[in-house]
Design a protein around this motif. Structure first.
Motif, PDB file in Angstrom:
ATOM      1  N   ARG A 221       0.827  -1.208   0.000  1.00  0.00           N
ATOM      2  CA  ARG A 221       0.000   0.000   0.000  1.00  0.00           C
ATOM      3  C   ARG A 221       0.863   1.261   0.000  1.00  0.00           C
ATOM      4  O   ARG A 221       0.466   2.301  -0.483  1.00  0.00           O
ATOM      5  CB  ARG A 221      -0.920   0.017   1.238  1.00  0.00           C
ATOM      6  CG  ARG A 221      -2.340  -0.414   0.929  1.00  0.00           C
ATOM      7  CD  ARG A 221      -3.288   0.004   2.034  1.00  0.00           C
ATOM      8  NE  ARG A 221      -2.911  -0.528   3.339  1.00  0.00           N
ATOM      9  CZ  ARG A 221      -3.318  -1.718   3.802  1.00  0.00           C
ATOM     10  NH1 ARG A 221      -4.123  -2.467   3.080  1.00  0.00           N
ATOM     11  NH2 ARG A 221      -2.951  -2.149   4.982  1.00  0.00           N
ATOM     12  N   GLU A 222       2.047   1.104   0.555  1.00  0.00           N
ATOM     13  CA  GLU A 222       2.918   2.263   0.750  1.00  0.00           C
ATOM     14  C   GLU A 222       3.535   2.720  -0.575  1.00  0.00           C
ATOM     15  O   GLU A 222       4.077   1.909  -1.322  1.00  0.00           O
ATOM     16  CB  GLU A 222       4.028   1.872   1.731  1.00  0.00           C
ATOM     17  CG  GLU A 222       4.697   3.000   2.439  1.00  0.00           C
ATOM     18  CD  GLU A 222       3.740   3.883   3.208  1.00  0.00           C
ATOM     19  OE1 GLU A 222       3.638   5.058   2.817  1.00  0.00           O
ATOM     20  OE2 GLU A 222       3.109   3.409   4.185  1.00  0.00           O
ATOM     21  N   ASP A 223       3.453   4.018  -0.821  1.00  0.00           N
ATOM     22  CA  ASP A 223       4.020   4.572  -2.044  1.00  0.00           C
ATOM     23  C   ASP A 223       5.554   4.598  -1.953  1.00  0.00           C
ATOM     24  O   ASP A 223       6.267   4.317  -2.918  1.00  0.00           O
ATOM     25  CB  ASP A 223       3.484   5.993  -2.210  1.00  0.00           C
ATOM     26  CG  ASP A 223       3.374   6.356  -3.671  1.00  0.00           C
ATOM     27  OD1 ASP A 223       3.411   5.426  -4.496  1.00  0.00           O
ATOM     28  OD2 ASP A 223       3.265   7.555  -3.978  1.00  0.00           O
ATOM     29  N   LYS A 224       6.030   4.961  -0.774  1.00  0.00           N
ATOM     30  CA  LYS A 224       7.464   5.041  -0.558  1.00  0.00           C
ATOM     31  C   LYS A 224       7.828   4.209   0.664  1.00  0.00           C
ATOM     32  O   LYS A 224       8.088   4.745   1.744  1.00  0.00           O
ATOM     33  CB  LYS A 224       7.877   6.507  -0.335  1.00  0.00           C
ATOM     34  CG  LYS A 224       7.641   7.367  -1.574  1.00  0.00           C
ATOM     35  CD  LYS A 224       7.946   8.823  -1.320  1.00  0.00           C
ATOM     36  CE  LYS A 224       7.838   9.609  -2.625  1.00  0.00           C
ATOM     37  NZ  LYS A 224       7.995  11.048  -2.467  1.00  0.00           N
ATOM     38  N   PRO A 225       7.845   2.868   0.507  1.00  0.00           N
ATOM     39  CA  PRO A 225       8.014   1.997   1.677  1.00  0.00           C
ATOM     40  C   PRO A 225       9.312   2.236   2.441  1.00  0.00           C
ATOM     41  O   PRO A 225       9.390   1.979   3.636  1.00  0.00           O
ATOM     42  CB  PRO A 225       7.966   0.585   1.074  1.00  0.00           C
ATOM     43  CG  PRO A 225       8.221   0.755  -0.380  1.00  0.00           C
ATOM     44  CD  PRO A 225       7.746   2.122  -0.739  1.00  0.00           C
ATOM     45  N   TRP A 226      10.342   2.746   1.741  1.00  0.00           N
ATOM     46  CA  TRP A 226      11.633   2.951   2.409  1.00  0.00           C
ATOM     47  C   TRP A 226      11.562   4.013   3.492  1.00  0.00           C
ATOM     48  O   TRP A 226      12.354   4.036   4.409  1.00  0.00           O
ATOM     49  CB  TRP A 226      12.712   3.292   1.388  1.00  0.00           C
ATOM     50  CG  TRP A 226      12.441   4.536   0.582  1.00  0.00           C
ATOM     51  CD1 TRP A 226      12.864   5.799   0.873  1.00  0.00           C
ATOM     52  CD2 TRP A 226      11.697   4.621  -0.627  1.00  0.00           C
ATOM     53  NE1 TRP A 226      12.422   6.671  -0.093  1.00  0.00           N
ATOM     54  CE2 TRP A 226      11.705   5.975  -1.036  1.00  0.00           C
ATOM     55  CE3 TRP A 226      11.021   3.683  -1.423  1.00  0.00           C
ATOM     56  CZ2 TRP A 226      11.055   6.421  -2.189  1.00  0.00           C
ATOM     57  CZ3 TRP A 226      10.391   4.126  -2.568  1.00  0.00           C
ATOM     58  CH2 TRP A 226      10.404   5.475  -2.952  1.00  0.00           C
ATOM     59  N   LYS A 227      10.539   4.877   3.417  1.00  0.00           N
ATOM     60  CA  LYS A 227      10.428   5.935   4.434  1.00  0.00           C
ATOM     61  C   LYS A 227      10.041   5.366   5.794  1.00  0.00           C
ATOM     62  O   LYS A 227      10.417   5.906   6.824  1.00  0.00           O
ATOM     63  CB  LYS A 227       9.392   6.974   3.992  1.00  0.00           C
ATOM     64  CG  LYS A 227       9.787   7.675   2.703  1.00  0.00           C
ATOM     65  CD  LYS A 227       9.750   9.176   2.834  1.00  0.00           C
ATOM     66  CE  LYS A 227      10.560   9.780   1.721  1.00  0.00           C
ATOM     67  NZ  LYS A 227      10.400  11.158   1.465  1.00  0.00           N
ATOM     68  N   ASN A 228       9.274   4.278   5.813  1.00  0.00           N
ATOM     69  CA  ASN A 228       8.806   3.719   7.085  1.00  0.00           C
ATOM     70  C   ASN A 228       9.595   2.499   7.537  1.00  0.00           C
ATOM     71  O   ASN A 228       9.306   1.922   8.575  1.00  0.00           O
ATOM     72  CB  ASN A 228       7.331   3.344   6.976  1.00  0.00           C
ATOM     73  CG  ASN A 228       6.480   4.567   6.769  1.00  0.00           C
ATOM     74  OD1 ASN A 228       6.794   5.652   7.272  1.00  0.00           O
ATOM     75  ND2 ASN A 228       5.412   4.416   5.992  1.00  0.00           N
ATOM     76  N   ALA A 229      10.573   2.089   6.749  1.00  0.00           N
ATOM     77  CA  ALA A 229      11.346   0.908   7.135  1.00  0.00           C
ATOM     78  C   ALA A 229      12.217   1.221   8.355  1.00  0.00           C
ATOM     79  O   ALA A 229      12.474   2.391   8.663  1.00  0.00           O
ATOM     80  CB  ALA A 229      12.209   0.466   5.956  1.00  0.00           C
ATOM     81  N   ASN A 230      12.656   0.157   9.043  1.00  0.00           N
ATOM     82  CA  ASN A 230      13.453   0.346  10.264  1.00  0.00           C
ATOM     83  C   ASN A 230      14.924   0.527   9.916  1.00  0.00           C
ATOM     84  O   ASN A 230      15.499  -0.293   9.199  1.00  0.00           O
ATOM     85  CB  ASN A 230      13.329  -0.879  11.175  1.00  0.00           C
ATOM     86  CG  ASN A 230      11.890  -1.275  11.351  1.00  0.00           C
ATOM     87  OD1 ASN A 230      11.046  -0.438  11.656  1.00  0.00           O
ATOM     88  ND2 ASN A 230      11.608  -2.551  11.115  1.00  0.00           N
ATOM     89  N   THR A 231      15.519   1.565  10.458  1.00  0.00           N
ATOM     90  CA  THR A 231      16.931   1.822  10.204  1.00  0.00           C
ATOM     91  C   THR A 231      17.779   0.949  11.110  1.00  0.00           C
ATOM     92  O   THR A 231      17.527   0.887  12.313  1.00  0.00           O
ATOM     93  CB  THR A 231      17.248   3.286  10.510  1.00  0.00           C
ATOM     94  OG1 THR A 231      16.311   4.095   9.813  1.00  0.00           O
ATOM     95  CG2 THR A 231      18.647   3.654  10.088  1.00  0.00           C
ATOM     96  N   SER A 232      18.789   0.236  10.533  1.00  0.00           N
ATOM     97  CA  SER A 232      19.742  -0.433  11.427  1.00  0.00           C
ATOM     98  C   SER A 232      21.062   0.329  11.387  1.00  0.00           C
ATOM     99  O   SER A 232      21.777   0.294  10.397  1.00  0.00           O
ATOM    100  CB  SER A 232      19.917  -1.914  11.095  1.00  0.00           C
ATOM    101  OG  SER A 232      19.855  -2.144   9.733  1.00  0.00           O
ATOM    102  N   ASP A 233      21.315   1.007  12.482  1.00  0.00           N
ATOM    103  CA  ASP A 233      22.420   1.966  12.548  1.00  0.00           C
ATOM    104  C   ASP A 233      23.789   1.351  12.357  1.00  0.00           C
ATOM    105  O   ASP A 233      24.659   1.937  11.739  1.00  0.00           O
ATOM    106  CB  ASP A 233      22.389   2.704  13.899  1.00  0.00           C
ATOM    107  CG  ASP A 233      21.253   3.712  13.935  1.00  0.00           C
ATOM    108  OD1 ASP A 233      20.956   4.279  12.863  1.00  0.00           O
ATOM    109  OD2 ASP A 233      20.667   3.911  15.014  1.00  0.00           O
TER     110      ASP A 233
END
Ligand SMILES: [Zn+2]
Ligand SMILES: [Zn+2]
Length: 588
Positions: A221-233
């Protein structure tokens, strides 16, 4: 299953030209634009740069070298199962039954400009060669060429999706990206002439689990899924820490990464400095006006890498030719051993003799001649490097790229916050080159910079000791204030000195370090996956090391012999002056 993506910002440190191959009435080469007319960087260009980089690095991380590096042409085209081909897919996918061709596991997207980033209008740059005999910009047709560029400071959004890549593959990817975060990313055309230098900032590795229907639906559903993905620092640094480059071995291809040399410093002009840029001329109304980093931004003039490269090359040529002249017994001896052609000298005419004719032009004439004789169909010599003079090998020619990069030098704001660039208007009377008298009515005005300073950034990949020695002689003369930049050197304009310089050497393994560097016992640092050592004006005992390189350069020049087929026919003197050649030979 998991969605994995790498995002970041690509910052243009210099102007950039990523061309379409098309031209219009304004410029010889246009940049790529999207549907909305905005410049962008094609994903294929970014992926291509990453692939080339990883291909050179992979063998040093213990991976089997890719087939493309094989000297055997037949081997090059065979499908390959190396670590790089695993990431990007086969170079030569095959349809044979037993083939193991793979599609790319890395999806590199087109990089568009950042909405929130600074946006600049594209500008047009012209490039001009340096005339070796007068030291002024060459005016001959064919040397001048202009192209559209994206200005320095423009930022682009990077996005790379990872599909089914194992830990080793991700580690290799991290190694490559570390070069970009250290500012050693080059994209597009005219890179050796100072364009296309980038730094990757804000690198993030993000994941999103796709284990159940719910997660999958929200992802889709997400247009830009990378915006909500979890960052692994920790992703980036954890991989880098584990990388231990291996020693070079004899079976490794020659073109793999070993190390680099970089020089940074301040080019300080003593007085007026005059460069010429068609766009500034068009917008200012002066006959000569300096190049600017961005349109109408008079606070940010730039010294183009192309013009600096011309200054470096013509001085280097002069040093090498002088050395050969001192060694040469007579004119013929000089012509067959001349280590530096003049890249601006080329002519279609197949019979005329040209002083210091460029290797490129000589090879063309040779090929044309050879092809006229049916029994002796000869193409270019097998190894192109062998047919080139030393200057073409270090500084490049149209036939061989150069590992030496001299970037566009941005204006240097000194610590004094008041130091905006100062402009001065100059009036000139054009001098007739033949009579030495003034040309009637031919006055021109120019907008010169008054005592400007620019930041020099020079970079050489896999430097050989003789190359370092040669460059160092040029750098020494530059630091001593002997070189001039831009127009009007005969009128005393454009004298520059090099100050506050810092030379850094990066190497993957101590055995890759330049001759004499390890013995200096300098502190080591880390720069991505490279170990580095830095020397400055104050470094003790550095001259022992530099002298070794200079000796290598002298040996290289003295032993240099042009291929029989590609010997110069004229030197640059108007007449044969016997006295300029040594009658004894031997070392000066
Ligand atoms: Zn391969
Ligand atoms: Zn040459």
């Amino acid at each position: 299953m998991e969605y994995k993506v790498i995002t970041g910002t690509l910052e243009a440190k210099t102007a950039v030209h990523i061309g379409t191959g098309a031209s219009n009435e304004l410029t010889d080469a246009l940049i790529r634009r999207d549907n909305e007319g905005q410049p962008f960087i094609p994903g294929t260009a970014i992926a291509g740069a990453l692939r080339a980089l990883l291909t050179r690095l992979a063998p040093r991380l213990g991976k089997t070298p890719c087939n493309v590096l094989n000297v055997n042409k037949e081997q090059q085209s065979k499908p390959c199962n190396c670590a790089v081909c695993n990431l990007f897919g086969d170079i030569n996918p095959s349809d044979e039954n037993d083939s193991t061709s793979e599609a790319s596991r890395l999806l590199v997207f087109n990089a568009h400009q950042q909405d929130e980033g600074l946006s600049y209008h594209p500008i047009i740059r012209d490039s001009v060669g340096i005339d070796r005999s007068t030291g002024t910009a060459a005016r001959a047709d064919g040397i001048k060429f202009d192209l559209e560029v994206i200005p320095a400071g423009t930022t682009f959004k990077l996005r790379i999706e990872l599909r089914d890549i194992d830990n080793a593959g991700e580690q290799l990817l991290a190694a490559g990206l570390s070069e970009w975060t250290e500012g050693r990313l080059k994209l597009g055309g005219r890179v050796a002439r100072g364009l296309g230098s980038f730094k990757l900032t804000g690198l993030q590795y993000k994941t999103m689990p796709l284990d159940n229907a719910e997660q999958l639906m929200s992802f889709l559903r997400e247009d830009k899924p990378w915006k909500n993905a979890n960052t692994s620092d920790g992703w980036f640094n954890e991989h880098l820490e584990k990388i231990k480059p291996v020693k070079i071995s004899t079976d490794m291809p020659e073109t793999i990464s070993r190390g680099w040399f970089s020089l940074q410093g301040i080019l300080q002009a003593e007085g007026p400095l005059l460069t010429n840029d068609i766009l500034s001329v068009g917008t200012s109304g002066f006959d000569h006006a300096p190049a600017l980093s961005q349109l109408h931004n008079w606070l940010n003039p730039v010294l183009t890498g192309a013009s600096l490269r011309g200054v470096f090359r013509s001085h280097a040529e002069r040093l090498a030719r002088t050395l050969t002249t001192l060694q040469a017994k007579d004119k013929g001896d000089f012509l067959s051993r001349c280590p530096a052609c003049d890249p601006n000298v080329r002519e279609q005419d197949k019979t005329s003799k040209l002083p210091l004719e460029s290797c490129d032009s000589l090879i063309k004439k040779y090929n044309a001649q050879a092809n006229n004789k049916p029994e002796k169909q000869i193409d270019e010599p097998e190894n192109i490097t062998d047919s080139l003079c030393l200057a073409c090998r270090l500084f490049g020619s149209t036939r061989l790229g150069s590992g030496l990069i001299i970037e566009d030098a941005p204006y240097h704001q000194s610590t004094n916050s008041q130091s905006k660039p100062e402009y001065k208007m100059l009036d000139f009377l054009a001098i007739d080159r033949f009579t030495g008298g003034g040309v009637d009515g031919a006055k021109f005005d120019a907008l010169a910079l008054w005592k400007p300073a620019f930041r020099l950034n020079l970079y050489l990949e896999n430097p050989e000791p003789w190359e370092l020695g040669w460059l160092w002689l040029v750098i020494r003369d530059l630091a001593a204030g002997w070189l001039t930049v831009g127009f009007g050197s005969a009128k005393g304009l454009g004298k520059v000195g090099l100050t506050n310089w810092k030379a850094t050497f990066g190497y993957l393994h101590p055995e890759d370090a330049p001759l004499g560097l390890i013995e200096l016992n300098l502190q080591t640092q880390k720069c991505g996956i490279y170990t580095t050592k830095t020397i400055t004006l104050n470094t003790d005992k550095k001259f022992d090391m530099i002298q070794k390189w200079v000796n290598c350069f002298i040996d290289e020049v003295i032993n240099f012999q042009r291929l029989d087929s590609i010997i110069l026919t004229e030197d640059s003197y108007f007449d044969d002056i016997k006295d300029i050649y040594s009658d004894k030979g031997g070392a000066p």
